[in-house]
Design an enzyme around this catalytic site. Structure first.
Site, PDB file in Angstrom:
ATOM      1  N   LYS A 127       7.626   4.250   0.373  1.00 41.98           N
ATOM      2  CA  LYS A 127       8.153   3.993  -0.999  1.00 41.98           C
ATOM      3  C   LYS A 127       8.689   5.301  -1.531  1.00 41.98           C
ATOM      4  O   LYS A 127       8.222   6.437  -0.952  1.00 41.98           O
ATOM      5  CB  LYS A 127       7.250   3.058  -1.824  1.00 41.98           C
ATOM      6  CG  LYS A 127       7.062   1.818  -1.467  1.00 41.98           C
ATOM      7  CD  LYS A 127       5.800   0.873  -2.037  1.00 41.98           C
ATOM      8  CE  LYS A 127       5.816  -0.628  -1.738  1.00 41.98           C
ATOM      9  NZ  LYS A 127       6.830  -1.098  -2.771  1.00 41.98           N
ATOM     10  N   ASP A 138      15.759  -1.924  -3.007  1.00 42.50           N
ATOM     11  CA  ASP A 138      14.858  -2.293  -4.258  1.00 42.50           C
ATOM     12  C   ASP A 138      15.572  -2.220  -5.479  1.00 42.50           C
ATOM     13  O   ASP A 138      16.060  -1.172  -5.907  1.00 42.50           O
ATOM     14  CB  ASP A 138      13.748  -1.280  -4.323  1.00 42.50           C
ATOM     15  CG  ASP A 138      12.642  -1.840  -5.306  1.00 42.50           C
ATOM     16  OD1 ASP A 138      12.279  -2.785  -5.464  1.00 42.50           O
ATOM     17  OD2 ASP A 138      12.165  -0.680  -6.286  1.00 42.50           O
ATOM     18  N   LYS A 184       1.974  -8.123  -4.524  1.00 37.85           N
ATOM     19  CA  LYS A 184       1.707  -8.374  -5.865  1.00 37.85           C
ATOM     20  C   LYS A 184       0.972  -9.825  -6.302  1.00 37.85           C
ATOM     21  O   LYS A 184       1.505 -10.766  -6.484  1.00 37.85           O
ATOM     22  CB  LYS A 184       2.928  -8.488  -6.695  1.00 37.85           C
ATOM     23  CG  LYS A 184       3.622  -7.078  -6.669  1.00 37.85           C
ATOM     24  CD  LYS A 184       4.811  -7.092  -7.471  1.00 37.85           C
ATOM     25  CE  LYS A 184       5.678  -5.842  -7.467  1.00 37.85           C
ATOM     26  NZ  LYS A 184       6.858  -5.557  -7.924  1.00 37.85           N
ATOM     27  N   GLU A 196      11.646   1.933   1.649  1.00 35.59           N
ATOM     28  CA  GLU A 196      12.332   1.310   0.406  1.00 35.59           C
ATOM     29  C   GLU A 196      13.291   2.307  -0.156  1.00 35.59           C
ATOM     30  O   GLU A 196      12.852   3.562  -0.376  1.00 35.59           O
ATOM     31  CB  GLU A 196      11.197   0.854  -0.691  1.00 35.59           C
ATOM     32  CG  GLU A 196      11.690   0.587  -1.990  1.00 35.59           C
ATOM     33  CD  GLU A 196      10.452   0.567  -2.960  1.00 35.59           C
ATOM     34  OE1 GLU A 196       9.638  -0.675  -2.996  1.00 35.59           O
ATOM     35  OE2 GLU A 196      10.107   1.555  -3.573  1.00 35.59           O
ATOM     36  N   ARG A 240     -13.746 -28.629 -11.554  1.00 40.05           N
ATOM     37  CA  ARG A 240     -12.809 -27.410 -12.320  1.00 40.05           C
ATOM     38  C   ARG A 240     -12.417 -26.599 -11.342  1.00 40.05           C
ATOM     39  O   ARG A 240     -11.289 -26.053 -11.029  1.00 40.05           O
ATOM     40  CB  ARG A 240     -13.416 -26.969 -13.527  1.00 40.05           C
ATOM     41  CG  ARG A 240     -12.595 -25.720 -14.139  1.00 40.05           C
ATOM     42  CD  ARG A 240     -11.004 -25.991 -14.164  1.00 40.05           C
ATOM     43  NE  ARG A 240     -10.796 -27.376 -14.766  1.00 40.05           N
ATOM     44  CZ  ARG A 240      -9.526 -28.057 -14.655  1.00 40.05           C
ATOM     45  NH1 ARG A 240      -8.490 -27.549 -13.727  1.00 40.05           N
ATOM     46  NH2 ARG A 240      -9.505 -29.354 -15.015  1.00 40.05           N
TER      47      ARG A 240
END
Length: 271
Positions: A158, A206, A126, A185, A92
């Site tokens: 960002k 973005d 992510k 960004e 598994r």
């Protein structure tokens, strides 16, 4: 394979086996042969790790379709032999890792085929905690690129950095004193132009709609030196070709690793 990867694989096995596989312990100590079979077409990834997992479990394993290769439904990906208890206790964990990694590689390969050679496909951060190296490796197996593995690899300014620390211009100047490559960004065309004029090397558009992205790319192409252009946010296999046609250098796709559909593999005992 480096020792840190081996430690991860041992941890994966320990997580599943716990204090022992009490069901497989009911079996006699005989040996069996088995094959890992693809139940659908895919781009294979994780086969080398699955082989290592079986070896750690006390089995032998031979990869028949290697990482980055295409497999059809019914293809044998790996042959395994060893004590029945060991093969079934490892099954598994090996299949789960291959399923996830092959799912990432398969979707990456689909997107790479959609955009052709002019635009590079990148993953994002992510990823599932603890699985980043495996997730990024799978993207590369599918023909994509890994982007940042961790926050210490590249500067990416960002919106929250700007909200927390002052103006974009100040942050770019501060970054330029310490780092060679700076990415920013942006969420609108005005910010894209400002970032370019401040000397950003890469502009990340973005969540731009295709028409808005096309206008931004047109504006940025007039800058000298021209920054590299990345598009991200809301990218799917259905719309990625349209975004690539705009002329971006890079497209980063979070869903490659945060919304994985695993590939269906099975382990069949053959003798």
């Amino acid at each position: 394979m480096d020792q840190s990867l081996r430690r991860d694989l041992r941890r994966f096995l320990a997580e599943d086996i716990g204090r022992g596989d009490i069901t497989s312990a009911l079996l006699s100590p005989g040996r069996i042969k088995a094959s890992v079979i693809a139940r659908e077409g895919c781009t294979v990834s994780g086969a080398r790790h699955a082989r290592e997992l079986f070896i750690m479990g006390g089995c032998s394993a031979r990869v028949c379709v290697g990482d980055g290769r295409s497999a059809r439904r019914g293809n044998i990906i790996m042959d395994v032999a060893g004590p029945a208890r060991a093969v079934l206790s490892t099954e598994r964990t090996a299949l789960n890792l291959m399923s996830r990694m092959s799912g990432i590689a398969t979707m990456t390969a689909r997107m790479v085929r959609k955009v052709g050679r002019k635009t590079a496909i990148y993953s994002t951060r992510k990823t599932a905690p603890g699985l980043r190296r495996f997730d990024k490796e799978a993207v590369v197996a599918g023909g994509g690129h890994a982007h940042r593995m961790s926050l210490d690899e590249a500067v990416l300014i960002k919106d929250n950095h700007i909200a927390a620390g002052g103006s974009m211009e100040d942050l770019i100047r501060a970054a330029r004193r310490k780092h060679r490559r700076i990415e920013v960004e942006v969420e609108d065309i005005g910010a894209a132009v400002l970032a370019a004029d401040c000397g950003a090397d890469v502009i990340l558009l973005d969540n731009f709609a295709p028409r808005q992205a096309a206008r931004a790319v047109s504006e940025l192409r007039r800058r000298r030196p021209r920054p590299r252009i990345e598009i991200s946010g809301g990218i799917t296999v259905q719309n990625i070709a349209r975004y690539a046609g705009i002329g971006a250098d890079m497209i980063s796709v979070g869903s490659l690793t945060h919304s994985v559909r695993g590939i269906d593999y099975s382990l069949d005992v053959t003798g």
